[in-house]
Design an enzyme around this catalytic site. Structure first.
Site, mmCIF file in Angstrom:
data_model
loop_
_atom_site.group_PDB
_atom_site.id
_atom_site.type_symbol
_atom_site.label_atom_id
_atom_site.label_comp_id
_atom_site.label_asym_id
_atom_site.label_seq_id
_atom_site.Cartn_x
_atom_site.Cartn_y
_atom_site.Cartn_z
ATOM 1 N N ASP A 49 10.331 -2.194 -8.735
ATOM 2 C CA ASP A 49 11.148 -2.985 -7.816
ATOM 3 C C ASP A 49 12.236 -2.069 -7.269
ATOM 4 O O ASP A 49 12.895 -1.341 -8.020
ATOM 5 C CB ASP A 49 11.752 -4.211 -8.511
ATOM 6 C CG ASP A 49 12.011 -5.323 -7.488
ATOM 7 O OD1 ASP A 49 11.058 -5.715 -6.794
ATOM 8 O OD2 ASP A 49 13.166 -5.775 -7.366
ATOM 9 N N LYS A 100 3.761 1.773 -1.461
ATOM 10 C CA LYS A 100 4.249 1.973 -2.830
ATOM 11 C C LYS A 100 3.109 2.469 -3.724
ATOM 12 O O LYS A 100 3.263 3.409 -4.493
ATOM 13 C CB LYS A 100 4.750 0.616 -3.340
ATOM 14 C CG LYS A 100 5.869 0.699 -4.312
ATOM 15 C CD LYS A 100 6.197 -0.685 -4.782
ATOM 16 C CE LYS A 100 7.538 -1.134 -4.307
ATOM 17 N NZ LYS A 100 7.982 -2.358 -4.968
ATOM 18 N N ASP A 102 12.300 3.663 5.260
ATOM 19 C CA ASP A 102 12.304 5.139 5.298
ATOM 20 C C ASP A 102 12.796 5.738 6.625
ATOM 21 O O ASP A 102 13.497 6.758 6.596
ATOM 22 C CB ASP A 102 10.917 5.700 4.958
ATOM 23 C CG ASP A 102 10.675 5.759 3.456
ATOM 24 O OD1 ASP A 102 11.644 5.606 2.691
ATOM 25 O OD2 ASP A 102 9.515 5.959 3.053
ATOM 26 N N PRO A 138 0.804 -1.231 0.000
ATOM 27 C CA PRO A 138 0.000 0.000 0.000
ATOM 28 C C PRO A 138 0.834 1.276 0.000
ATOM 29 O O PRO A 138 0.427 2.295 -0.587
ATOM 30 C CB PRO A 138 -0.841 -0.105 1.284
ATOM 31 C CG PRO A 138 -0.402 -1.305 2.010
ATOM 32 C CD PRO A 138 0.591 -2.058 1.196
HETATM 33 P P1 IMP Z 1 10.042 -4.317 -3.295
HETATM 34 O O1 IMP Z 1 10.452 -3.366 -4.354
HETATM 35 O O2 IMP Z 1 8.552 -4.293 -3.087
HETATM 36 O O3 IMP Z 1 10.621 -5.698 -3.499
HETATM 37 O O4 IMP Z 1 10.603 -3.733 -1.923
HETATM 38 C C1 IMP Z 1 11.886 -4.024 -1.425
HETATM 39 C C2 IMP Z 1 11.978 -3.649 0.033
HETATM 40 O O5 IMP Z 1 12.348 -2.272 0.116
HETATM 41 C C3 IMP Z 1 10.722 -3.805 0.881
HETATM 42 O O6 IMP Z 1 11.105 -4.193 2.185
HETATM 43 C C4 IMP Z 1 10.106 -2.434 0.865
HETATM 44 O O7 IMP Z 1 9.333 -2.176 2.025
HETATM 45 C C5 IMP Z 1 11.354 -1.559 0.822
HETATM 46 N N1 IMP Z 1 11.099 -0.324 0.079
HETATM 47 C C6 IMP Z 1 10.643 -0.209 -1.197
HETATM 48 N N2 IMP Z 1 10.531 1.080 -1.531
HETATM 49 C C7 IMP Z 1 10.902 1.793 -0.433
HETATM 50 C C8 IMP Z 1 10.975 3.187 -0.161
HETATM 51 O O8 IMP Z 1 10.626 4.052 -0.974
HETATM 52 N N3 IMP Z 1 11.414 3.520 1.065
HETATM 53 C C9 IMP Z 1 11.778 2.612 2.011
HETATM 54 N N4 IMP Z 1 11.721 1.303 1.805
HETATM 55 C C10 IMP Z 1 11.273 0.894 0.593
#
Ligand code: IMP
Length: 193
Positions: free
Chosen positions: A69, A13, A152, A11
């Site tokens: 991703d 993203k 974050d 959610p």
């Molecule tokens: P994925 O792209 O959904 O495989 O996410 C990879 C990991 O990075 C997950 O644990 C996400 O929660 C984290 N993640 C993805 N985008 C962000 C962001 O913008 N900020 C912080 N963590 C992120």
């Protein structure tokens, strides 16, 4: 009205991507189309995973599909967790567990440089395109802030003193990895008319 499927079950993203899309675009997620299974992420790179997710959903629904991703690449860990950021502390993708593991691995480490990298894949009947965005920064000594999602609370972008989780969401989008990848995607998307 143009329809765009954002291929994510995350959610946080979805919210960020949707905020950056023109209001005239009708956004759907796989669950809206009855696609409830976990999206495949078996690639060795962000690009492979983004393409895999977007292709998978496009094959099922035939609509224009985009997938993001993202990986956190930490210099002192030779780029880890990178493409494995979601599963870093186990399969649950629990942000607290992931951040606790990261802080443990960086205990006593002075060089805390890191970057977020996002690859957005866009798959339509016409073909496939990828767009990348990255932001440099460093890993804080402890989590701060309750905005954003994932890592974050630990990421301080270059030139700033606060973490992404302490920033206004529009500010994160303006300087962040996803915002930069989205700007490239939107240039292409708008050119399609
Ligand atoms: P994925 O792209 O959904 O495989 O996410 C990879 C990991 O990075 C997950 O644990 C996400 O929660 C984290 N993640 C993805 N985008 C962000 C962001 O913008 N900020 C912080 N963590 C992120």
């Amino acid at each position: 009205m143009k329809v765009l499927v954002i291929c994510t079950g995350n959610p946080g993203k979805r919210k960020e991507i949707e905020e950056m899309l023109p209001a005239a675009v009708r956004v759907l997620v796989p669950a809206d189309l009855g696609i409830r299974s976990e999206l495949p992420e078996t690639g060795a790179t962000l690009e492979e995973n983004a393409l895999e997710k977007a292709r998978h959903v496009h094959q099922l629904c035939g609509l224009p599909c985009m997938a993001d991703d993202t990986g956190l690449e930490v210099n002192a860990l030779n780029g880890r967790p990178g493409v494995y950021s979601a599963r870093y502390a186990g399969s649950a993708n629990d942000p607290v567990q992931n951040m606790t593991k990261l802080l443990g691995e960086l205990e006593g480490v002075q060089e805390r440089g890191a970057r977020f990298r996002t690859v957005i894949a866009f798959v339509t009947k016409e073909g496939e395109t990828c767009f990348e965005g990255r932001v440099e920064g460093h890993i804080a000594e402890k989590p701060a802030g309750d905005g954003g999602f994932g890592y974050d609370p630990l990421f301080i972008p270059e030139g700033r003193e606060e973490t992404f989780a302490q920033m206004d969401p529009a500010d994160k989008n303006a300087i962040g990895h996803r915002g930069k990848a989205m700007a490239r995607f939107l240039e292409h998307y708008r050119s399609l008319g």
